[in-house]
Each structure stands twice: as C-alpha cells, then as structure tokens.
Write an enzyme that holds these catalytic residues in place. Structure first.
Site, PDB file in Angstrom:
ATOM      1  N   ARG A 169       0.858  -1.184   0.000  1.00  0.00           N
ATOM      2  CA  ARG A 169       0.000   0.000   0.000  1.00  0.00           C
ATOM      3  C   ARG A 169       0.900   1.241   0.000  1.00  0.00           C
ATOM      4  O   ARG A 169       2.079   1.151   0.338  1.00  0.00           O
ATOM      5  CB  ARG A 169      -0.864   0.032   1.263  1.00  0.00           C
ATOM      6  CG  ARG A 169      -1.899  -1.041   1.343  1.00  0.00           C
ATOM      7  CD  ARG A 169      -2.511  -1.073   2.729  1.00  0.00           C
ATOM      8  NE  ARG A 169      -3.182   0.180   3.088  1.00  0.00           N
ATOM      9  CZ  ARG A 169      -3.644   0.441   4.299  1.00  0.00           C
ATOM     10  NH1 ARG A 169      -3.504  -0.430   5.273  1.00  0.00           N
ATOM     11  NH2 ARG A 169      -4.253   1.574   4.549  1.00  0.00           N
ATOM     12  N   SER A 215       0.334   4.050   1.863  1.00  0.00           N
ATOM     13  CA  SER A 215       0.196   4.926   3.035  1.00  0.00           C
ATOM     14  C   SER A 215       1.563   5.119   3.687  1.00  0.00           C
ATOM     15  O   SER A 215       2.471   4.307   3.493  1.00  0.00           O
ATOM     16  CB  SER A 215      -0.766   4.294   4.049  1.00  0.00           C
ATOM     17  OG  SER A 215      -0.161   3.161   4.648  1.00  0.00           O
ATOM     18  N   LYS A 257      -2.549  -8.293  10.320  1.00  0.00           N
ATOM     19  CA  LYS A 257      -3.871  -7.880  10.779  1.00  0.00           C
ATOM     20  C   LYS A 257      -4.837  -7.593   9.626  1.00  0.00           C
ATOM     21  O   LYS A 257      -6.047  -7.759   9.778  1.00  0.00           O
ATOM     22  CB  LYS A 257      -3.673  -6.623  11.628  1.00  0.00           C
ATOM     23  CG  LYS A 257      -4.897  -5.891  12.018  1.00  0.00           C
ATOM     24  CD  LYS A 257      -4.521  -4.789  12.956  1.00  0.00           C
ATOM     25  CE  LYS A 257      -5.408  -3.591  12.722  1.00  0.00           C
ATOM     26  NZ  LYS A 257      -5.198  -2.571  13.748  1.00  0.00           N
ATOM     27  N   ASP A 258      -4.334  -7.180   8.488  1.00  0.00           N
ATOM     28  CA  ASP A 258      -5.191  -6.827   7.354  1.00  0.00           C
ATOM     29  C   ASP A 258      -5.441  -7.990   6.394  1.00  0.00           C
ATOM     30  O   ASP A 258      -6.163  -7.832   5.403  1.00  0.00           O
ATOM     31  CB  ASP A 258      -4.579  -5.661   6.570  1.00  0.00           C
ATOM     32  CG  ASP A 258      -4.499  -4.381   7.396  1.00  0.00           C
ATOM     33  OD1 ASP A 258      -5.324  -4.226   8.314  1.00  0.00           O
ATOM     34  OD2 ASP A 258      -3.609  -3.555   7.128  1.00  0.00           O
ATOM     35  N   ARG A 266     -13.849  -4.403  16.741  1.00  0.00           N
ATOM     36  CA  ARG A 266     -13.160  -4.933  17.925  1.00  0.00           C
ATOM     37  C   ARG A 266     -13.019  -3.858  19.000  1.00  0.00           C
ATOM     38  O   ARG A 266     -13.310  -4.088  20.173  1.00  0.00           O
ATOM     39  CB  ARG A 266     -11.764  -5.450  17.508  1.00  0.00           C
ATOM     40  CG  ARG A 266     -10.882  -5.909  18.651  1.00  0.00           C
ATOM     41  CD  ARG A 266      -9.477  -6.240  18.144  1.00  0.00           C
ATOM     42  NE  ARG A 266      -8.812  -5.060  17.576  1.00  0.00           N
ATOM     43  CZ  ARG A 266      -8.079  -4.211  18.278  1.00  0.00           C
ATOM     44  NH1 ARG A 266      -7.900  -4.381  19.570  1.00  0.00           N
ATOM     45  NH2 ARG A 266      -7.518  -3.160  17.689  1.00  0.00           N
ATOM     46  N   ARG A 267     -12.610  -2.660  18.611  1.00  0.00           N
ATOM     47  CA  ARG A 267     -12.434  -1.583  19.594  1.00  0.00           C
ATOM     48  C   ARG A 267     -13.790  -1.099  20.114  1.00  0.00           C
ATOM     49  O   ARG A 267     -13.948  -0.839  21.308  1.00  0.00           O
ATOM     50  CB  ARG A 267     -11.658  -0.417  18.968  1.00  0.00           C
ATOM     51  CG  ARG A 267     -10.177  -0.757  18.719  1.00  0.00           C
ATOM     52  CD  ARG A 267      -9.437   0.304  17.918  1.00  0.00           C
ATOM     53  NE  ARG A 267      -8.025  -0.030  17.733  1.00  0.00           N
ATOM     54  CZ  ARG A 267      -7.340   0.217  16.618  1.00  0.00           C
ATOM     55  NH1 ARG A 267      -7.910   0.810  15.579  1.00  0.00           N
ATOM     56  NH2 ARG A 267      -6.062  -0.130  16.540  1.00  0.00           N
ATOM     57  N   ARG A 299     -12.321   6.381   9.460  1.00  0.00           N
ATOM     58  CA  ARG A 299     -11.452   5.519   8.658  1.00  0.00           C
ATOM     59  C   ARG A 299     -10.352   6.377   8.060  1.00  0.00           C
ATOM     60  O   ARG A 299     -10.262   7.564   8.291  1.00  0.00           O
ATOM     61  CB  ARG A 299     -12.271   4.823   7.559  1.00  0.00           C
ATOM     62  CG  ARG A 299     -13.370   3.888   8.091  1.00  0.00           C
ATOM     63  CD  ARG A 299     -13.168   2.427   7.728  1.00  0.00           C
ATOM     64  NE  ARG A 299     -11.976   2.234   6.928  1.00  0.00           N
ATOM     65  CZ  ARG A 299     -11.938   2.239   5.601  1.00  0.00           C
ATOM     66  NH1 ARG A 299     -13.046   2.374   4.912  1.00  0.00           N
ATOM     67  NH2 ARG A 299     -10.806   2.090   4.980  1.00  0.00           N
ATOM     68  N   GLY A 300      -9.507   5.729   7.268  1.00  0.00           N
ATOM     69  CA  GLY A 300      -8.368   6.429   6.687  1.00  0.00           C
ATOM     70  C   GLY A 300      -7.099   6.038   7.424  1.00  0.00           C
ATOM     71  O   GLY A 300      -7.169   5.497   8.535  1.00  0.00           O
ATOM     72  N   ASN A 301      -5.953   6.287   6.803  1.00  0.00           N
ATOM     73  CA  ASN A 301      -4.706   5.881   7.455  1.00  0.00           C
ATOM     74  C   ASN A 301      -4.457   6.727   8.704  1.00  0.00           C
ATOM     75  O   ASN A 301      -5.143   7.715   8.952  1.00  0.00           O
ATOM     76  CB  ASN A 301      -3.530   5.908   6.460  1.00  0.00           C
ATOM     77  CG  ASN A 301      -3.202   7.302   5.952  1.00  0.00           C
ATOM     78  OD1 ASN A 301      -3.087   8.236   6.745  1.00  0.00           O
ATOM     79  ND2 ASN A 301      -3.050   7.440   4.645  1.00  0.00           N
ATOM     80  N   ARG A 328      -6.302  10.123  10.124  1.00  0.00           N
ATOM     81  CA  ARG A 328      -7.152  10.139  11.325  1.00  0.00           C
ATOM     82  C   ARG A 328      -6.708  11.229  12.289  1.00  0.00           C
ATOM     83  O   ARG A 328      -7.532  11.863  12.937  1.00  0.00           O
ATOM     84  CB  ARG A 328      -7.107   8.778  12.030  1.00  0.00           C
ATOM     85  CG  ARG A 328      -7.833   7.720  11.231  1.00  0.00           C
ATOM     86  CD  ARG A 328      -7.974   6.449  12.006  1.00  0.00           C
ATOM     87  NE  ARG A 328      -7.953   5.321  11.081  1.00  0.00           N
ATOM     88  CZ  ARG A 328      -8.238   4.077  11.427  1.00  0.00           C
ATOM     89  NH1 ARG A 328      -8.555   3.790  12.677  1.00  0.00           N
ATOM     90  NH2 ARG A 328      -8.199   3.118  10.542  1.00  0.00           N
ATOM     91  N   CYS A 331     -16.628  -9.656   8.365  1.00  0.00           N
ATOM     92  CA  CYS A 331     -15.983  -8.362   8.580  1.00  0.00           C
ATOM     93  C   CYS A 331     -16.606  -7.560   9.722  1.00  0.00           C
ATOM     94  O   CYS A 331     -16.032  -6.580  10.169  1.00  0.00           O
ATOM     95  CB  CYS A 331     -15.991  -7.549   7.300  1.00  0.00           C
ATOM     96  SG  CYS A 331     -17.626  -7.427   6.594  1.00  0.00           S
TER      97      CYS A 331
HETATM   98  N1  LIG Z   1      -6.342  -0.996   9.900  1.00  0.00           N
HETATM   99  C1  LIG Z   1      -5.093  -0.363   9.536  1.00  0.00           C
HETATM  100  C2  LIG Z   1      -3.950  -0.951  10.264  1.00  0.00           C
HETATM  101  N2  LIG Z   1      -3.420  -2.143   9.877  1.00  0.00           N
HETATM  102  C3  LIG Z   1      -2.416  -2.457  10.771  1.00  0.00           C
HETATM  103  C4  LIG Z   1      -2.339  -1.428  11.698  1.00  0.00           C
HETATM  104  C5  LIG Z   1      -1.424  -1.383  12.845  1.00  0.00           C
HETATM  105  C6  LIG Z   1      -0.128  -2.069  12.690  1.00  0.00           C
HETATM  106  C7  LIG Z   1      -0.155  -3.553  12.904  1.00  0.00           C
HETATM  107  O1  LIG Z   1      -0.862  -4.078  13.784  1.00  0.00           O
HETATM  108  O2  LIG Z   1       0.606  -4.233  12.183  1.00  0.00           O
HETATM  109  C8  LIG Z   1      -3.294  -0.467  11.384  1.00  0.00           C
HETATM  110  C9  LIG Z   1      -3.557   0.821  12.070  1.00  0.00           C
HETATM  111  C10 LIG Z   1      -4.268   0.750  13.381  1.00  0.00           C
HETATM  112  O3  LIG Z   1      -5.060  -0.178  13.621  1.00  0.00           O
HETATM  113  O4  LIG Z   1      -4.077   1.647  14.215  1.00  0.00           O
END
Ligand SMILES: NCc1[nH]cc(CCC(=O)O)c1CC(=O)O
Length: 311
Positions: free
Chosen positions: A12, A14, A83-84, A133-134, A151-153, A157, A244
């Site tokens: 990506r 970002s 995580k993604d 989750r949060r 949302r957004g990087n 944010r 999701c």
């Molecule tokens: N959803 C975006 C994303 N993907 C991975 C991370 C954090 C870095 C990681 O856990 O590898 C983040 C940002 C966040 O959640 O603050």
C-alpha cells in the site's frame, strides 16, 4: 538456487505501509547487501473507500490490489500487515508466506489532545474508530463513551481529530511507531484493557509460490517465535470463520521459558456478551493450539454470536 539481483516490493502507499517497506529493505540489505530493491506502491480499495468496509468487499480491501500486482509479476514480494490479511480463507492461489518479521508492540494506544487517560474521559467523549473490535470492547468497559466512525490511514485520522471530528482516537502503538508519531500517545492500553487483533504488530512477506529464488532469500528475515504466535492466531481465526463485522480479538504470547499460549475473545457489538478462552500449547503445535482455543469459544456459543451479527 540463483539469488535474484533485484527484488521489487509491492505495498500500500500509506506512510505506515511505506515505512514497513523501508524496514524490509533495511533488513534485506543487511542480510544480502548484493541484492537491490525497488518499491512498487499501489492504492487499495480500503485506502480509497472511506465508508464501512462491509460495504466494499470487507476483508481483503487492504490486500487485494497488492496481491494482484504480485501475481501479475509486477513485483516479487508483497509486504502486508498480518492484521489486514483475511483469516477465514486461504491466501490467494499461487502465493505463499515466505516470512513473518519479528513482532512489534501488539497494544493499542489512546490519543487524547487533552492528555486524559481512558478512565478519565468524561461521559459522551467521542472516540474516532470504525473497528468493531475496539467498539465492542469500549462498550463493555466504558459504556459512557461514544464511538464515531473514522477511517483512513493513521495520519489522516490525526488530521480528522485535529479538525474536531472526534475527541480522541484509538490506534495501534506499532503503527504510530512506524510513522514516527509516538509523541501523540496519551496512554498505552494493556492487553487486558483492550485485547489486540489477530496478527497485531506482525508484518508478513508474501511471494509467488513458484518463485523459489525470492522465497529462499527473504525467508532469512523470518522470526521463529513470531511465526509460531501468528500461526496459532490465524488458525483460531480460520476455525472461527468470522466475517468483517465480527468483533474477535486474540493474541498468542511466548513467555520467558519459551511456552506458547493463546488468549482469544469474541464479543457482541454492544459488548454485553464477552466470550473468553486461554490455553497453553504444552506439547501442541501452534495450529492445534489455535484450533483448541477456537473450539473452546465455539462451545461457549461463538458460532451463534458471530452468525447473529448483521454483515
Ligand atoms: N487498519 C489499519 C492498520 N493495519 C495495521 C495497523 C497497525 C499495525 C499492525 O498491527 O501491524 C493499522 C492501524 C491501526 O489499527 O491503528
């Protein structure tokens, strides 16, 4: 084996993703000084779309275009946040994990411009997060706080926070470290306060399955303990078959004696039901540990809970 002369790395675009690529280039350069690297940045659906992820393809929104470039031969190596990467289905056919880098911090951090901790935030404080989750965990532990979609990087944010779209943010510590912005952290939340997502803080190196030259070279960056933890966590996610919108959290840990354990939680979106399981691996493989903890959650009703959430 013939070592490649050049490895093209796709990710990506970002700031966080590009910092991740720089880490990979530095580690690769230290191990194989003779191999040149080149960066191929791509925009993903998840970067373009600012609405709910469930309205686009949901999972995979941050990885699809990156994987496509790898498969098309436009790059030789993809760098992803684990995580993604969707955990309920196999990796795209023709690709494989060549390594998981040593894990970074798995915890989430609170960013509050006034400097308050989570417990000090007054009723109605708006927390900018779209993470199910949060949201579920905050609803359980701090029901007087209000989550607003964001949302957004991470950089975007923080701009939105500064523009008043929220009063505080929750972001991963590892992500803030990667973009050099740990200065904004007000409080690092313990894993007991905020259970991390599957794969938190882990970077995966993904290659084409048939590209054994690149796989041989980059597998040297792998971290065995992170591999075990990530394998257990992703097996749990695979067995649970979340979607999701399912609030699932969990992390494997290796203690000082080298013993692996896995804790995981499944929540209802309102945080009123919390399923929780923890097991030590003992003689079990990481895969079997992940399966065992998932089965423990399924026995507590995780299937009905997950299927009962709209998606
Ligand atoms: N959803 C975006 C994303 N993907 C991975 C991370 C954090 C870095 C990681 O856990 O590898 C983040 C940002 C966040 O959640 O603050």
């Amino acid at each position: 084996m013939s070592a490649p002369e050049l490895i093209r790395i796709v990710s990506r675009d970002s700031p966080m993703a590009l910092a991740q690529v720089e880490r990979v280039r530095a580690e690769l350069g230290a191990l194989h000084p003779g191999i040149a690297t080149e960066v191929v940045p791509v925009k993903t659906t998840g970067d373009r779309w600012m609405g709910a992820l469930s309205q686009v393809e949901g999972k995979g929104a941050f990885t699809k275009e990156v994987d496509a470039a790898l498969l098309a031969g436009e790059a030789d190596l993809a760098v992803h946040c684990v995580k993604d990467i969707p955990g309920d289905r196999p990796l795209p056919a023709g690709t494989t994990f060549a390594a998981f880098l040593e894990r970074d911090d798995v915890r989430d951090a609170l960013i509050h411009p006034g400097g308050l901790t989570l417990d000090e935030l007054p009723e109605g404080t708006r927390i900018g997060t779209s993470s199910v989750r949060r949201i579920a965990q905050l609803a359980a532990s701090h029901p007087h706080l209000q989550c607003v979609p964001m949302r957004g990087n991470a950089n975007r944010r923080m701009e939105k926070l500064a523009a008043g779209e929220a009063d505080a943010l929750l972001l991963a510590v590892s992500g803030l470290e990667r973009i050099g912005r740990t200065d904004v952290i007000t409080q690092v939340l313990s894993v007991e306060e905020m259970c991390p997502p599957i794969g938190a803080g882990v970077l995966a190196l993904q290659c084409r399955e048939d590209d054994t030259d690149t796989i041989d070279v980059v597998s040297g960056l792998g971290h065995p303990q992170t591999f075990q933890e990530t394998t257990a966590e992703r097996m749990l996610l695979h067995v649970l078959q979340g979607h999701c919108n399912s609030p699932i959290a969990g992390y494997a840990r290796t203690d000082r004696r080298g013993e692996l354990s896995l804790r995981a939680c499944v929540f209802t979106p309102d945080g009123k039901t919390v399923l929780n399981a923890h097991e030590w691996a003992g003689p079990l493989t990481p895969e079997t540990l992940g399966t065992s903890v998932a089965v423990a959650l399924l026995r507590q009703g995780a299937r009905e809970l997950i299927d009962g959430i709209a998606h």
